[in-house]
Design an enzyme around this catalytic site. Structure first.
Site, PDB file in Angstrom:
ATOM      1  N   ASP A 138       0.861  -1.192   0.000  1.00  0.00           N
ATOM      2  CA  ASP A 138       0.000   0.000   0.000  1.00  0.00           C
ATOM      3  C   ASP A 138       0.892   1.235   0.000  1.00  0.00           C
ATOM      4  O   ASP A 138       1.760   1.374   0.856  1.00  0.00           O
ATOM      5  CB  ASP A 138      -0.891  -0.016   1.254  1.00  0.00           C
ATOM      6  CG  ASP A 138      -1.671   1.278   1.429  1.00  0.00           C
ATOM      7  OD1 ASP A 138      -2.063   1.592   2.566  1.00  0.00           O
ATOM      8  OD2 ASP A 138      -1.861   1.986   0.402  1.00  0.00           O
ATOM      9  N   ASN A 146      -0.360   4.542  -0.185  1.00  0.00           N
ATOM     10  CA  ASN A 146      -0.972   5.807   0.289  1.00  0.00           C
ATOM     11  C   ASN A 146      -1.712   5.669   1.615  1.00  0.00           C
ATOM     12  O   ASN A 146      -2.564   6.490   1.951  1.00  0.00           O
ATOM     13  CB  ASN A 146      -1.947   6.327  -0.782  1.00  0.00           C
ATOM     14  CG  ASN A 146      -3.090   5.340  -0.997  1.00  0.00           C
ATOM     15  OD1 ASN A 146      -3.049   4.216  -0.479  1.00  0.00           O
ATOM     16  ND2 ASN A 146      -4.091   5.782  -1.749  1.00  0.00           N
ATOM     17  N   ASP A 169      -4.076   3.805   2.795  1.00  0.00           N
ATOM     18  CA  ASP A 169      -5.505   3.523   2.982  1.00  0.00           C
ATOM     19  C   ASP A 169      -5.720   2.048   3.328  1.00  0.00           C
ATOM     20  O   ASP A 169      -6.845   1.570   3.355  1.00  0.00           O
ATOM     21  CB  ASP A 169      -6.301   3.897   1.722  1.00  0.00           C
ATOM     22  CG  ASP A 169      -5.906   3.038   0.525  1.00  0.00           C
ATOM     23  OD1 ASP A 169      -6.532   3.188  -0.551  1.00  0.00           O
ATOM     24  OD2 ASP A 169      -4.957   2.223   0.657  1.00  0.00           O
ATOM     25  N   ASP A 228      -5.793 -10.268 -15.774  1.00  0.00           N
ATOM     26  CA  ASP A 228      -6.871 -11.238 -15.541  1.00  0.00           C
ATOM     27  C   ASP A 228      -8.070 -10.866 -16.406  1.00  0.00           C
ATOM     28  O   ASP A 228      -8.621  -9.776 -16.267  1.00  0.00           O
ATOM     29  CB  ASP A 228      -7.245 -11.203 -14.051  1.00  0.00           C
ATOM     30  CG  ASP A 228      -7.631 -12.585 -13.505  1.00  0.00           C
ATOM     31  OD1 ASP A 228      -7.064 -13.009 -12.482  1.00  0.00           O
ATOM     32  OD2 ASP A 228      -8.498 -13.225 -14.141  1.00  0.00           O
ATOM     33  N   ASP A 230     -10.434 -16.022 -16.454  1.00  0.00           N
ATOM     34  CA  ASP A 230     -11.260 -16.440 -15.328  1.00  0.00           C
ATOM     35  C   ASP A 230     -12.419 -17.327 -15.799  1.00  0.00           C
ATOM     36  O   ASP A 230     -13.161 -16.948 -16.707  1.00  0.00           O
ATOM     37  CB  ASP A 230     -11.797 -15.196 -14.627  1.00  0.00           C
ATOM     38  CG  ASP A 230     -12.447 -15.520 -13.298  1.00  0.00           C
ATOM     39  OD1 ASP A 230     -13.660 -15.285 -13.151  1.00  0.00           O
ATOM     40  OD2 ASP A 230     -11.747 -16.064 -12.429  1.00  0.00           O
ATOM     41  N   GLU A 259      -8.325 -20.621 -16.546  1.00  0.00           N
ATOM     42  CA  GLU A 259      -8.627 -21.199 -15.238  1.00  0.00           C
ATOM     43  C   GLU A 259      -9.615 -22.313 -15.550  1.00  0.00           C
ATOM     44  O   GLU A 259     -10.769 -22.055 -15.858  1.00  0.00           O
ATOM     45  CB  GLU A 259      -9.247 -20.181 -14.290  1.00  0.00           C
ATOM     46  CG  GLU A 259      -9.560 -20.782 -12.929  1.00  0.00           C
ATOM     47  CD  GLU A 259     -10.603 -20.008 -12.143  1.00  0.00           C
ATOM     48  OE1 GLU A 259     -10.642 -20.173 -10.919  1.00  0.00           O
ATOM     49  OE2 GLU A 259     -11.357 -19.229 -12.770  1.00  0.00           O
ATOM     50  N   HIS A 294      -5.013 -17.123  -5.064  1.00  0.00           N
ATOM     51  CA  HIS A 294      -5.909 -16.258  -4.279  1.00  0.00           C
ATOM     52  C   HIS A 294      -7.230 -16.950  -3.936  1.00  0.00           C
ATOM     53  O   HIS A 294      -8.036 -16.416  -3.178  1.00  0.00           O
ATOM     54  CB  HIS A 294      -6.207 -14.990  -5.084  1.00  0.00           C
ATOM     55  CG  HIS A 294      -6.920 -15.307  -6.343  1.00  0.00           C
ATOM     56  ND1 HIS A 294      -6.320 -16.001  -7.389  1.00  0.00           N
ATOM     57  CD2 HIS A 294      -8.199 -15.108  -6.717  1.00  0.00           C
ATOM     58  CE1 HIS A 294      -7.206 -16.184  -8.344  1.00  0.00           C
ATOM     59  NE2 HIS A 294      -8.359 -15.665  -7.962  1.00  0.00           N
ATOM     60  N   ASP A 295      -7.446 -18.153  -4.498  1.00  0.00           N
ATOM     61  CA  ASP A 295      -8.662 -18.932  -4.184  1.00  0.00           C
ATOM     62  C   ASP A 295      -8.354 -20.097  -3.261  1.00  0.00           C
ATOM     63  O   ASP A 295      -9.242 -20.881  -2.922  1.00  0.00           O
ATOM     64  CB  ASP A 295      -9.277 -19.495  -5.475  1.00  0.00           C
ATOM     65  CG  ASP A 295      -9.912 -18.422  -6.339  1.00  0.00           C
ATOM     66  OD1 ASP A 295      -9.996 -18.623  -7.563  1.00  0.00           O
ATOM     67  OD2 ASP A 295     -10.281 -17.371  -5.784  1.00  0.00           O
TER      68      ASP A 295
HETATM   69  O1  TEU Z   1     -12.606 -18.702  -9.475  1.00  0.00           O
HETATM   70  C1  TEU Z   1     -13.489 -19.639 -10.007  1.00  0.00           C
HETATM   71  C2  TEU Z   1     -13.620 -20.780  -9.146  1.00  0.00           C
HETATM   72  O2  TEU Z   1     -13.792 -21.843  -9.575  1.00  0.00           O
HETATM   73  C3  TEU Z   1     -13.479 -20.505  -7.756  1.00  0.00           C
HETATM   74  O3  TEU Z   1     -14.563 -19.805  -7.411  1.00  0.00           O
HETATM   75  C4  TEU Z   1     -13.460 -21.701  -6.936  1.00  0.00           C
HETATM   76  O4  TEU Z   1     -14.498 -22.524  -7.180  1.00  0.00           O
HETATM   77  C5  TEU Z   1     -13.570 -21.297  -5.561  1.00  0.00           C
HETATM   78  O5  TEU Z   1     -13.126 -20.044  -5.389  1.00  0.00           O
HETATM   79  C6  TEU Z   1     -12.716 -22.149  -4.803  1.00  0.00           C
HETATM   80  O6  TEU Z   1     -12.800 -21.672  -3.537  1.00  0.00           O
HETATM   81  C7  TEU Z   1     -12.472 -17.535 -10.240  1.00  0.00           C
HETATM   82  C8  TEU Z   1     -11.548 -16.578  -9.517  1.00  0.00           C
HETATM   83  O7  TEU Z   1     -10.294 -17.171  -9.407  1.00  0.00           O
HETATM   84  C9  TEU Z   1     -12.165 -16.316  -8.172  1.00  0.00           C
HETATM   85  O8  TEU Z   1     -11.330 -15.517  -7.366  1.00  0.00           O
HETATM   86  C10 TEU Z   1     -13.480 -15.593  -8.395  1.00  0.00           C
HETATM   87  O9  TEU Z   1     -14.105 -15.431  -7.160  1.00  0.00           O
HETATM   88  C11 TEU Z   1     -14.372 -16.414  -9.315  1.00  0.00           C
HETATM   89  O10 TEU Z   1     -13.704 -16.921 -10.464  1.00  0.00           O
HETATM   90  C12 TEU Z   1     -15.460 -15.546  -9.888  1.00  0.00           C
HETATM   91  O11 TEU Z   1     -14.891 -14.617 -10.763  1.00  0.00           O
HETATM   92 CA    CA Z   2      -3.504   2.039  -1.150  1.00  0.00          CA
END
Ligand code: TEU
Ligand code: CA
Length: 598
Positions: free
Chosen positions: A63, A65, A67, A140, A242, A296, A371-372
């Site tokens: 970050d 700034n 926030d 993305d 995605d 994905e 991130h998932d």
């Molecule tokens: O994720 C798709 C997806 O299959 C995931 O939602 C997965 O089933 C779940 O998160 C597992 O916990 C993509 C992106 O990577 C995710 O961050 C988004 O939330 C989702 O699509 C919707 O855009």
């Molecule tokens: Ca920031």
């Protein structure tokens, strides 16, 4: 002229062939194949096959700034750190204008930069800074759905005759309730939302603020293709796409066919025109730029994967699957980790099967976190103080020695681990918050849900990056959007930067090794000792060079059987232990060893 009976002719030809293989044994098919293989493997070199992709979750990186939210200026201020990792490509999660119902995966302007993240000038400066350092940038593409605050949807929901009506999927109430469709994020798991304005239902596979775009409508495809060109013309180097397998729908919306046994994800990934649209995307956009494309692969099974990445089909370069990261969860329950953990034999089977898919053609990807997903060291390793670093290094060794492009998640180079919130109020992720609401509305076991989410919740992978031991781990001078893992006091870049044995420097060594050792990129993968429940052993072979990788996935001393591989001349080129073990075949807890065999 006397006709020689056909049988005689065939027999004659067979004899000739047999004699040829006898005469020229080296012409035998395997030799022929291996030469052909060797020729093809190296002949078809691509930058994205040899790349190490580093994924940055911009909201949690740096970050600038105060926030409490990471931003593009923050990334710019850390470009030298990113460069120091030796990686080739940065994949940034969505940075586009968004009301952040799902942290950017709900875009309201595909050509705008999310205000929290900065401006287009910041973006241009960041891209310039990356390219000057030889780093490519992948953005993305979130085009299966947009935000419900996108102008297209505002128009579309305003009236049934609006020119944007068919940009989305609407089911008029007079046709009765549409067939069930499962939503991954909806509090009632219902993917149809009734909208009183036009007395119709609209489709949303994810949250109600993520309506699905109607790719069956050429106008929508053209909008997306033009937008992709806009970013490619700005100089980006690729897109991670995605849930791109979900883009085509059977618009008669029949009941879910029985053959899918309730698995909506697999049904969603088998729309009628998915591959037609991806071929169109290639001819309209991707084929015009030297860029990488990765799907994905949600809902894509191992038998369907090649359809997406077969070079002759001219669709996409790569795809990442969910078979690996879905291991170790209790069937039928929602993201409930199996208390017994996961079976390494199953783990090896999955990654070996996927390797065989792309052994001759196409190209694979490999990841253990994003991130998932929860943090890889917590999920697949051991995040106890004693073994967090060792097991993280072992897992990193796996990711960077497989026959696939590694997608490495930011923070794993520090062995960042799950934060394991006790309280639902600490969560920010729509998936967890809506699941909590759903279980609560059904008077379900909220305590169990929270226990499970300590391991499987997505927010565990999204806690802010740990730069140093100062306040807020040096991530922000403000109040972080998501709590920082209290172990930042010891787990941070500053503490590891100058420690040659740190996880950070081990990652740098492996990235360098993969860069100089193309055998680790293109070499043939062979699994050894496949039923060994504790050790993952395999070789990589290319043009006569052979490398052996041994990985102990357990907190105990154990050994591996590698058949007739002669280790007498083996040279240890890297290990996550500082002093060599007694014998090459014995491995200490979470030990990883890479040997050059010939
Ligand atoms: O994720 C798709 C997806 O299959 C995931 O939602 C997965 O089933 C779940 O998160 C597992 O916990 C993509 C992106 O990577 C995710 O961050 C988004 O939330 C989702 O699509 C919707 O855009
Ligand atoms: Ca920031």
């Amino acid at each position: 002229m006397r006709l020689i009976p056909t049988a005689m002719i065939i027999k004659r030809i067979f004899q000739i062939l047999l004699s040829l293989s006898l005469i020229f044994p080296f012409l035998s098919c395997e030799n022929l194949q291996s030469n052909k293989e060797k020729k093809t493997v190296m002949a078809d070199r691509k930058w994205w096959k040899e790349a190490v992709v580093y994924q940055i979750y911009p909201r949690s990186f740096k970050d600038s700034n105060g926030d409490g939210i990471g931003d593009l200026k923050g990334i710019i201020s850390k470009l030298d750190y990113i460069k120091s990792l030796g990686i080739d490509v940065v994949w940034l999660n969505p940075i586009f204008t968004s009301p952040n119902d799902d942290n950017g995966y709900d875009i309201s302007d595909y050509r705008g930069i999310m205000k929290e993240f900065g401006t287009m000038d910041d973006f241009d400066l960041m891209l310039k800074g990356m390219h000057e350092r030889g780093i490519k940038l992948v953005l993305d593409l979130v085009a299966n759905h947009s935000s419900d605050e996108h102008e297209w949807f505002k128009q579309s929901r305003s009236s049934r005759s609006n020119p944007y009506r068919n940009y989305y999927y609407w089911w008029p109430e007079e046709k009765g309730k549409p067939a069930q469709r499962y939503s991954f994020f909806d509090v009632n798991s219902d993917a149809w939302k009734y909208d009183a304005t036009t007395k119709s239902y609209y489709l949303h596979y994810f949250s109600v603020k993520q309506p699905d775009l109607n790719w069956e409508n050429k106008a929508v495809r053209d909008e997306i293709f033009k937008m992709m060109c806009f970013w490619f013309d700005k100089g980006i180097d690729g897109f991670r796409m995605d849930v791109i397998p979900f883009i085509s729908k059977d618009t008669t919306f029949p009941e879910l066919p029985a053959k899918y046994n309730g698995n909506f994800g697999e049904y969603y990934a088998n729309g009628p025109h998915t591959h037609e649209f991806l071929r169109e995307m290639d001819s309209e956009v991707l084929s015009k730029y030297d860029v990488m494309s990765v799907a994905e692969g949600a809902g894509v099974t191992i038998n369907e994967a090649m359809d997406f990445v077969d070079p002759d089909r001219k669709e996409l370069n790569m795809l990442y699957h969910f078979d690996g990261v879905s291991l170790g969860y209790l069937p039928g329950e929602y993201k409930a980790p199996d208390p017994k953990g996961y079976s390494l034999v199953d783990f090896k089977t999955i990654y070996s099967r996927w390797d065989s898919v792309f052994a001759q053609k196409g190209w694979g990807t490999i990841y253990l976190g994003n991130h998932d997903q929860p943090r890889m060291v917590t999920r697949w390793g051991n995040d106890s103080p004693e073994y967090r670093e060792l097991s993280s290094k072992m897992l990193t060794t796996f990711l960077l020695t497989m026959h696939a492009t590694p997608y490495y998640y930011f923070g794993d180079e520090l062995a960042m681990s799950n934060i394991k919130f006790d309280n639902i109020d600490d969560y920010r992720d729509i998936e967890t918050l809506n699941m909590y609401k759903q279980v609560k509305s059904k008077n379900g076991d909220l305590k169990k849900l929270l226990e499970n989410q300590k391991i499987s919740g997505r927010d565990n992978g999204r806690t802010p990056f740990q730069w140093d031991s100062t306040a807020n781990a040096g991530f922000t001078t403000g109040n972080p959007w998501l709590k920082i893992n209290p172990n930042f006091k010891t787990v941070n870049v500053a503490a590891q930067e100058n420690d040659p044995n740190s996880v950070l420097n081990y990652f740098r060594k492996l990235v360098k090794l993969r860069k100089i050792e193309l055998t680790l990129v293109y070499g043939k993968y062979t699994l050894l000792d496949k039923n060994n429940p504790d050790i993952y052993a395999y070789t990589r072979e290319l043009e006569g060079k052979k490398i052996l990788i041994l990985l102990n996935f357990k907190a105990k001393n154990t050994s591996v059987a590698i058949g007739d591989i002669d280790l007498s001349k083996a040279k240890l080129i890297l290990s996550n232990y500082n002093e060599e073990s007694s014998t090459p075949m014995n491995l200490r807890p979470y030990e990883a060893k890479i040997f050059e065999l010939e």
